[in-house]
Enzyme design. Structure first.
Site, PDB file in Angstrom:
ATOM      1  N   ASP A 185       0.960  -1.303   0.128  1.00 55.00           N
ATOM      2  CA  ASP A 185      -0.095  -0.097  -0.198  1.00 55.00           C
ATOM      3  C   ASP A 185       0.918   1.242  -0.070  1.00 55.00           C
ATOM      4  OD1 ASP A 185      -2.186  -1.455  -0.083  1.00 55.00           O
ATOM      5  OD2 ASP A 185      -2.924  -0.971   2.044  1.00 55.00           O
ATOM      6  N   LEU A 189      -7.989   3.846  11.722  1.00 54.74           N
ATOM      7  CA  LEU A 189      -8.463   2.537  12.226  1.00 54.74           C
ATOM      8  C   LEU A 189      -7.648   2.020  13.469  1.00 54.74           C
ATOM      9  CD1 LEU A 189     -10.601   0.360  12.040  1.00 54.74           C
ATOM     10  CD2 LEU A 189      -9.085  -0.925  10.557  1.00 54.74           C
TER      11      LEU A 189
END
Length: 294
Positions: free
Chosen positions: A75, A193
């Protein structure tokens, strides 16, 4: 069909998969354009079945008129790729050589099927919003945007910061914390998160403000419409703090005032026809799986 290739340096265990990418492209007669620094790194390590061309920056990438950008890595590599393509709307797909991979969703065991799908145009475009950050210092130059998050956080082991936040010019809160994350729906499954922020679905038109280790436990993440403009003033015992746009970082003086808003362009992620956001969440977060036997 023209495909651009972007990647970072890697260890030798990844070489067979990188080779498979170029072999699969050659099988379908796809012309690859390789990011110059990546091309230099893999020279002598990878055999190119066909002649390849290189590009070194955004302007050269756009002039190549490529159809798709392929990111080779995790990512973090995808976020670097986004900073390279900017507002060109070139679709991106990520082949994951890393671990979790919310953005780089193609497993390294599925390289050839993914290339076949690209060649046959068996995919859809998943449009994602970004955030931009502004200040009088013109921070990050032409790359003052983030697909995941813009984050303010303390520079070292100094005491917590006080971040005064304003919503459309009206005082919102003073965050006594180690920092503050401003995340897009895409970035809601990243740093936000891990700091207790909610998962927000793509194209929901929101952003989330998530404090990092707040001093007061009644200070919780806030979900806002992305039509809002947030501004910030910083104070603390340290005169410097860090500001990040995805993986890019600047050291900033506390006298600098910041403004964060939705960016003026979107990014198109490629989703193959057998992919969807819900399956990605279930697979990456191990939903519905007895992790004791995983």
């Amino acid at each position: 069909m023209k495909i651009a290739i972007y990647g970072r340096q890697f260890n030798n265990s990844v070489l067979p998969y990188v080779q498979q990418v170029f072999d699969s492209l050659a099988k379908f007669g796809i012309e690859p354009f390789i990011y110059e620094k990546y091309s230099t790194f893999i020279a002598g390590k990878i055999f190119f079945p066909n002649k390849v061309r290189v590009f070194k920056d955004y302007d050269e990438l756009v002039s190549c008129k490529v159809d798709v950008m392929v990111s080779l890595g995790g990512d973090g590599t995808m976020l670097d790729t986004v900073s390279l393509i900017r507002g060109s709307l070139i679709p991106i797909i990520g082949i994951n050589f890393g671990r979790l991979g919310f953005l780089a969703s193609i497993n390294k065991s599925d390289i050839e099927p993914a290339i076949i799908s690209l060649f046959k145009k068996e995919y859809s475009l998943d449009t994602r919003a970004l955030l931009s950050v502004e200040s009088e210092l013109k921070l990050f130059g032409d790359e003052n945007f983030a697909l995941n998050d813009v984050t303010i956080h303390k520079r070292d082991t100094s005491a917590m910061m006080i971040i005064h936040a304003y919503l459309n010019g009206e005082f919102l809160n003073s965050y006594w914390a180690d920092g503050l994350i401003l995340a897009t729906p895409t970035g809601s499954t990243a740093y936000s998160l891990s700091c207790g922020g909610p998962i927000i679905f793509p194209r929901s038109g929101n952003l989330v403000v998530t404090p990092i280790s707040p001093h007061n436990l009644n200070v919780r993440p806030i979900v806002l419409s992305d039509s809002n403009v947030l501004s910030f003033e910083i104070e603390g015992r340290s005169s410097k703090y860090l500001l990040t746009c995805d993986s890019r970082t600047e050291v900033i003086d506390t006298s600098v005032k910041l403004t964060v808003a939705k960016a003026g362009f979107n990014i198109n992620l490629i989703r193959l026809n057998n992919e969807n956001y819900l399956s990605t969440l279930r697979n990456k977060l191990l939903w519905g799986i007895d992790t004791r036997n995983y």
